[in-house]
Motif scaffolding. Sequence first.
Motif: not given
Length: 130
Positions: A6-7, A95, A20, A9, A124-125
């Motif tokens: 993932e990316s 996620y 996201l 965040g 990713t937060q």
Amino acid sequence: QLQVAESGGGLVQPGGSLRLSCTSSGRTLEYHSIAWFRQAPGKEREGVSCINGPGGGTEYVDSVKGRFTVSRDHAKNLVDLQMNSLKPEDTGVYYCAAALTDRAFYHRDGCYKPDLYDYWGQGTQVTVSS
């Protein structure tokens, strides 16, 4: 072996937007049901949205309907989650999860059971705060 990541965040103010992205290595995401889950501190992981292999079928949990949109781009091997009108309660680690096949999306109990998914990203937060 399929690996997902993932990316996208970050920190955003209430009412803001984030996008996201989920991509893969090893194999493409094209023939796999994909779901987005999130986990807030002290809470269980919950399903947020899922999409079938062709991309024409989508599902959303009630709390994000009308605000989140999941889509996939087969040419770019991406599954995106566009998140608008973000609220503090959307905060958590998000996620991306891929099922071995496209059956997860059509499961009789819904597409949000974590056990349906075989491949998970690191997360990713997403923090929604003023």
